[in-house]
Design a protein around this motif. Structure first.
Motif, PDB file in Angstrom:
ATOM      1  N   ARG A  27      -4.145   2.702  -8.552  1.00 34.31           N
ATOM      2  CA  ARG A  27      -3.153   1.639  -8.397  1.00 34.31           C
ATOM      3  C   ARG A  27      -2.378   1.435  -9.698  1.00 34.31           C
ATOM      4  N   ARG A  28      -3.080   1.395 -10.794  1.00 33.33           N
ATOM      5  CA  ARG A  28      -2.408   1.206 -12.082  1.00 33.33           C
ATOM      6  C   ARG A  28      -1.475   2.368 -12.395  1.00 33.33           C
ATOM      7  N   GLU A  29      -1.922   3.581 -12.079  1.00 35.85           N
ATOM      8  CA  GLU A  29      -1.072   4.742 -12.340  1.00 35.85           C
ATOM      9  C   GLU A  29       0.190   4.700 -11.487  1.00 35.85           C
ATOM     10  N   LEU A  30       0.015   4.360 -10.210  1.00 34.96           N
ATOM     11  CA  LEU A  30       1.157   4.350  -9.302  1.00 34.96           C
ATOM     12  C   LEU A  30       2.157   3.260  -9.689  1.00 34.96           C
ATOM     13  N   LEU A  31       1.660   2.053  -9.976  1.00 32.65           N
ATOM     14  CA  LEU A  31       2.553   0.974 -10.398  1.00 32.65           C
ATOM     15  C   LEU A  31       3.203   1.303 -11.750  1.00 32.65           C
ATOM     16  N   TYR A  39      14.425  -8.365  -5.724  1.00 30.82           N
ATOM     17  CA  TYR A  39      15.389  -8.353  -4.629  1.00 30.82           C
ATOM     18  C   TYR A  39      15.640  -9.792  -4.183  1.00 30.82           C
ATOM     19  N   GLU A  40      16.890 -10.134  -4.020  1.00 28.58           N
ATOM     20  CA  GLU A  40      17.263 -11.490  -3.618  1.00 28.58           C
ATOM     21  C   GLU A  40      17.187 -11.639  -2.098  1.00 28.58           C
ATOM     22  N   PRO A  41      17.098 -12.881  -1.596  1.00 27.51           N
ATOM     23  CA  PRO A  41      17.031 -13.084  -0.146  1.00 27.51           C
ATOM     24  C   PRO A  41      18.180 -12.396   0.586  1.00 27.51           C
ATOM     25  N   VAL A  55       9.953   5.221  -2.765  1.00 26.87           N
ATOM     26  CA  VAL A  55       9.138   4.232  -2.075  1.00 26.87           C
ATOM     27  C   VAL A  55       9.194   2.937  -2.879  1.00 26.87           C
ATOM     28  N   VAL A  56       8.879   1.831  -2.195  1.00 28.29           N
ATOM     29  CA  VAL A  56       8.800   0.540  -2.875  1.00 28.29           C
ATOM     30  C   VAL A  56       7.425  -0.043  -2.609  1.00 28.29           C
ATOM     31  N   LEU A  57       6.716  -0.389  -3.678  1.00 23.22           N
ATOM     32  CA  LEU A  57       5.420  -1.047  -3.601  1.00 23.22           C
ATOM     33  C   LEU A  57       5.662  -2.545  -3.770  1.00 23.22           C
ATOM     34  N   LEU A  58       5.360  -3.320  -2.730  1.00 21.83           N
ATOM     35  CA  LEU A  58       5.644  -4.755  -2.754  1.00 21.83           C
ATOM     36  C   LEU A  58       4.520  -5.496  -3.468  1.00 21.83           C
ATOM     37  N   THR A  59       4.872  -6.293  -4.463  1.00 27.62           N
ATOM     38  CA  THR A  59       3.870  -7.078  -5.179  1.00 27.62           C
ATOM     39  C   THR A  59       4.050  -8.579  -4.993  1.00 27.62           C
ATOM     40  N   SER A  60       5.163  -9.000  -4.390  1.00 26.46           N
ATOM     41  CA  SER A  60       5.387 -10.421  -4.131  1.00 26.46           C
ATOM     42  C   SER A  60       6.440 -10.565  -3.047  1.00 26.46           C
ATOM     43  N   GLY A  61       6.223 -11.518  -2.125  1.00 30.32           N
ATOM     44  CA  GLY A  61       7.216 -11.808  -1.107  1.00 30.32           C
ATOM     45  C   GLY A  61       7.004 -11.036   0.185  1.00 30.32           C
ATOM     46  N   PHE A  62       7.967 -11.199   1.102  1.00 27.06           N
ATOM     47  CA  PHE A  62       7.917 -10.574   2.416  1.00 27.06           C
ATOM     48  C   PHE A  62       9.221  -9.848   2.698  1.00 27.06           C
ATOM     49  N   VAL A  63       9.141  -8.804   3.516  1.00 33.37           N
ATOM     50  CA  VAL A  63      10.334  -8.095   3.969  1.00 33.37           C
ATOM     51  C   VAL A  63      10.246  -7.896   5.478  1.00 33.37           C
ATOM     52  N   LYS A  64      11.409  -7.692   6.093  1.00 37.13           N
ATOM     53  CA  LYS A  64      11.474  -7.358   7.509  1.00 37.13           C
ATOM     54  C   LYS A  64      11.941  -5.916   7.659  1.00 37.13           C
ATOM     55  N   VAL A  65      11.286  -5.212   8.569  1.00 36.46           N
ATOM     56  CA  VAL A  65      11.637  -3.832   8.883  1.00 36.46           C
ATOM     57  C   VAL A  65      12.373  -3.845  10.216  1.00 36.46           C
ATOM     58  N   THR A  66      13.587  -3.292  10.250  1.00 37.34           N
ATOM     59  CA  THR A  66      14.410  -3.360  11.453  1.00 37.34           C
ATOM     60  C   THR A  66      15.006  -2.003  11.801  1.00 37.34           C
ATOM     61  N   ASN A  67      15.306  -1.847  13.091  1.00 29.30           N
ATOM     62  CA  ASN A  67      16.054  -0.693  13.598  1.00 29.30           C
ATOM     63  C   ASN A  67      17.332  -1.184  14.250  1.00 29.30           C
ATOM     64  N   ASN A  68      18.379  -0.391  14.144  1.00 31.28           N
ATOM     65  CA  ASN A  68      19.625  -0.702  14.834  1.00 31.28           C
ATOM     66  C   ASN A  68      19.582  -0.048  16.208  1.00 31.28           C
ATOM     67  N   VAL A  69      19.581  -0.874  17.256  1.00 30.30           N
ATOM     68  CA  VAL A  69      19.521  -0.388  18.634  1.00 30.30           C
ATOM     69  C   VAL A  69      20.790  -0.828  19.347  1.00 30.30           C
ATOM     70  N   VAL A 106      11.850 -11.136  -3.446  1.00 28.60           N
ATOM     71  CA  VAL A 106      10.809 -10.103  -3.337  1.00 28.60           C
ATOM     72  C   VAL A 106      10.734  -9.343  -4.651  1.00 28.60           C
ATOM     73  N   ILE A 107       9.524  -9.098  -5.100  1.00 31.15           N
ATOM     74  CA  ILE A 107       9.296  -8.261  -6.278  1.00 31.15           C
ATOM     75  C   ILE A 107       8.598  -6.991  -5.812  1.00 31.15           C
ATOM     76  N   GLY A 108       9.090  -5.856  -6.278  1.00 28.99           N
ATOM     77  CA  GLY A 108       8.487  -4.585  -5.923  1.00 28.99           C
ATOM     78  C   GLY A 108       8.626  -3.584  -7.046  1.00 28.99           C
ATOM     79  N   HIS A 109       7.881  -2.486  -6.921  1.00 30.00           N
ATOM     80  CA  HIS A 109       7.989  -1.384  -7.878  1.00 30.00           C
ATOM     81  C   HIS A 109       8.598  -0.185  -7.162  1.00 30.00           C
ATOM     82  N   LEU A 110       9.728   0.277  -7.646  1.00 31.44           N
ATOM     83  CA  LEU A 110      10.413   1.432  -7.083  1.00 31.44           C
ATOM     84  C   LEU A 110       9.847   2.694  -7.735  1.00 31.44           C
ATOM     85  N   VAL A 111       9.272   3.560  -6.899  1.00 32.64           N
ATOM     86  CA  VAL A 111       8.646   4.799  -7.372  1.00 32.64           C
ATOM     87  C   VAL A 111       9.384   5.979  -6.758  1.00 32.64           C
ATOM     88  N   THR A 112       9.824   6.920  -7.573  1.00 31.87           N
ATOM     89  CA  THR A 112      10.538   8.073  -7.036  1.00 31.87           C
ATOM     90  C   THR A 112       9.615   8.897  -6.148  1.00 31.87           C
TER      91      THR A 112
END
Length: 239
Positions: A27-31, A39-41, A55-69, A106-112
């Motif tokens: 976990r420490r290596e990945l972060l 990220y703002e609301p 990829v984004v590793l979320l460390t605080s907050g919530f996100v919604k995952v959506t599809n366009n249908v 939302v706070i996250g870590h962006l990992v290539t």
């Protein structure tokens, strides 16, 4: 994308989710390989159809995952602190299958993708956990499809609320469970595959039975055990 300038900061892990299940050193290596982002609301973390592969590793907050249908943004999942998003594109190097949007700050870590795959290659236990996470999400999606055939709308709403409350809810002093993720009736409708009017009726029935309390984009579960019975779920013996 909001980047707050802090890099390679191995934040303390959330209490649950993908990050909590990783061995501490991994976990420490990945972060540590990530770039800490804020990220703002309403801000998009990932965009459906995008060709980026991080990829984004979320460390605080919530996100919604959506599809366009057919022009309608359908809510398919919620992710919170400790979760990972964007792993499919990183591993398959294919366009994004869904959009991910911040619900509040939302706070996250962006990992290539390269760094992510490097860590997985060095740590087979982390690679197995990613596979397990993908399988769990597929099972959840399959369960929602099965629910559509097996249960009426009111039960499907109850089942989704039990799942969300169990994963992302917090216990209040009065014994209720507060769902901190803002949920609208149209979003619930797309999640269970029903018309908005049907979901409105189902929520009203749950309120009348004093199983939930709802307001604008807010739902509290007043009687978690009774809601589980309504949802045809076994009792939570840890409650």
């Amino acid at each position: 994308m909001g980047v707050d300038g802090v890099t390679r900061r191995p934040d303390a892990p959330p209490a649950k989710g993908f990050l909590a299940r990783l061995p501490v050193a991994v976990r420490r290596e990945l972060l540590g390989r990530g770039r800490r982002c804020r990220y703002e609301p309403g801000e998009r973390l990932l965009l459906e159809g995008g060709t980026d592969t991080h990829v984004v590793l979320l460390t605080s907050g919530f996100v919604k995952v959506t599809n366009n249908v057919e022009g309608v943004e359908a809510l398919v999942a919620i992710r919170g602190a400790g979760d990972i998003v964007g792993e499919a594109a990183a591993l398959a190097e294919q366009p994004r299958m869904a959009s991910v949007t911040a619900c509040g700050v939302v706070i996250g870590h962006l990992v290539t993708a390269e760094a992510f795959r490097h860590v997985l290659g060095r740590h087979p236990d982390a690679a197995r956990l990613v596979t397990t996470t993908v399988a769990e999400r597929l099972r959840w999606a399959n369960q929602r499809r099965a629910d559509f055939v097996a249960y009426p709308a009111e039960v499907r709403v109850a089942r989704v609320l039990v799942e969300i409350a169990g994963t992302y809810g917090r216990q209040a002093d009065d014994g209720s469970v507060v769902i901190d993720v803002p949920l609208s009736q149209p979003e619930l409708a797309t999640m269970i595959g029903a018309a908005e009017a049907t979901v409105h009726k189902a929520l009203r029935a749950l309120r009348d039975d004093r199983l939930i309390r709802s307001g604008y984009r807010r739902i509290d579960v007043l009687d978690p055990q009774a809601l589980r019975r309504m949802a045809h779920e076994p009792p939570d013996l840890t409650a």
